[in-house]
Design an enzyme around this catalytic site. Structure first.
Site, PDB file in Angstrom:
ATOM      1  N   GLU A   1     -10.304  -1.643  -1.125  1.00 58.63           N
ATOM      2  CA  GLU A   1      -8.874  -1.738  -0.823  1.00 58.63           C
ATOM      3  C   GLU A   1      -8.686  -2.245   0.598  1.00 58.63           C
ATOM      4  O   GLU A   1      -9.367  -1.775   1.531  1.00 58.63           O
ATOM      5  CB  GLU A   1      -8.207  -0.375  -0.972  1.00 58.63           C
ATOM      6  CG  GLU A   1      -6.731  -0.341  -0.560  1.00 58.63           C
ATOM      7  CD  GLU A   1      -6.107   1.036  -0.736  1.00 58.63           C
ATOM      8  OE1 GLU A   1      -6.590   1.802  -1.589  1.00 58.63           O
ATOM      9  OE2 GLU A   1      -5.143   1.353  -0.001  1.00 58.63           O
TER      10      GLU A   1
ATOM     11  N   GLU B   1       0.972  -1.000   6.341  1.00 58.72           N
ATOM     12  CA  GLU B   1       1.628   0.220   5.889  1.00 58.72           C
ATOM     13  C   GLU B   1       2.475   0.764   7.034  1.00 58.72           C
ATOM     14  O   GLU B   1       2.050   0.727   8.192  1.00 58.72           O
ATOM     15  CB  GLU B   1       0.602   1.285   5.485  1.00 58.72           C
ATOM     16  CG  GLU B   1      -0.136   1.012   4.207  1.00 58.72           C
ATOM     17  CD  GLU B   1      -1.069   2.155   3.856  1.00 58.72           C
ATOM     18  OE1 GLU B   1      -0.854   2.807   2.813  1.00 58.72           O
ATOM     19  OE2 GLU B   1      -2.015   2.402   4.630  1.00 58.72           O
TER      20      GLU B   1
END
Length: 292
Positions: free
Chosen positions: A172, A177
């Site tokens: 990932e 974010e």
């Protein structure tokens, strides 16, 4: 090839986009917000893009974007989250001005939205992915977006591997974010077999303003044995196999697809409260993939 188109329909779409000029050369900067020049390397060319042109209320192109729905039975998307992802236009659609809007909203009081931690999810949102349609092996992903902030929100621009392994061996890359009540901070992180969850390897970038105020270009350069994160062309983190607990756990030499979502609640970053503003909208100007 650095960009993999998995379905024949997607390949046909790329041809059509090239004819109209959408994917054959870098689009012009948008005048309204002063879009910065791309920081892709001079040897890179634009291989694929979605500029989200279309009428207001239209759903994103389902030849590219797969809409995942529900609240997973297994720990609510891995984080005991409180949103139920839908394919409703209220949660993800074009705004008519060249943007995709992904919106987290309070659920209707009488909604029946099965949730892992509560009988019915109190929020709805959207999670879009190019899994099975578009994937990047080597090159650069750029997403120009305005990312919402607020207590209990976890919007993300990220990538997952196509190697068929179970996460975290899947690999990932979190391109960007923004966590809960940290409005000025964007996080870039990598997760793999020996470095995941709180042990993920990453860094923070100070935007100097709330991420929801202005558009920024969030990017990852994914090169052989090196990943570099940047915001508005400013690099702030480079990761190589030597930076891992075990260099043999480098899992990024593979095709990886793109995901866009706005989560609400969960173990990280906690639940929304009275200070959280809804709708919480991630406004995406474009997604572009470059390579040579």
């Amino acid at each position: 090839m650095t960009v993999t188109w998995v379905r024949a329909a997607a390949a046909a779409l790329l041809v059509a986009a090239t004819v109209t000029g959408c994917a054959s050369e870098s689009p012009s900067p948008t005048a309204d917000t002063g879009e910065p020049e791309s920081s892709a390397t001079p040897t890179d060319e634009l291989l694929w893009a979605d500029e989200f042109d279309g009428p207001e209320g239209r759903r994103p192109d389902d030849a590219v974007w797969v809409t995942q729905t529900g609240n997973l039975d297994d720990e609510g998307w891995g984080n005991n989250e409180l949103q139920f992802y839908t394919d409703a236009p209220e949660n993800s659609s074009l705004d008519g001005d060249g943007h995709l809007v992904i919106a987290a909203l309070p659920a209707e009081p009488d909604a029946d939205l099965p949730c892992v931690t509560v009988p019915s999810c109190p929020y709805t949102s959207a999670r879009l992915t190019t899994e099975g349609t578009v994937a990047l092996e080597t090159g650069r992903v750029e997403v120009r977006a305005r990312i919402p902030n607020g207590t209990g929100l976890l919007p993300a621009i990220w990538m997952l591997g196509n190697n068929g392994e179970t996460w975290p061996a899947q690999g990932e890359i979190d391109v960007a974010e923004v966590v809960g009540g940290e409005p000025d901070t964007v996080y870039g992180t990598a997760h793999g077999p020996s470095y995941f969850n709180e042990d993920g390897i990453g860094a923070a970038f100070d935007l100097g303003e709330p991420s929801g105020d202005e558009f920024h270009v969030y990017a990852v350069d994914k090169r052989p044995e090196a990943i570099t994160w940047s915001v508005d062309g400013e690099d702030y983190l480079t990761l190589t196999p030597d930076d891992l607990p075990d260099p043999g756990d480098w899992v990024f030499e593979q095709d990886m697809h793109v995901l866009l979502n706005v989560a609400a609640g969960g173990d990280w970053p906690g639940s929304p409260d009275a200070s959280t503003t809804f709708p919480a909208e991630m406004v995406v100007d474009y997604v572009r993939i470059f390579g040579s």
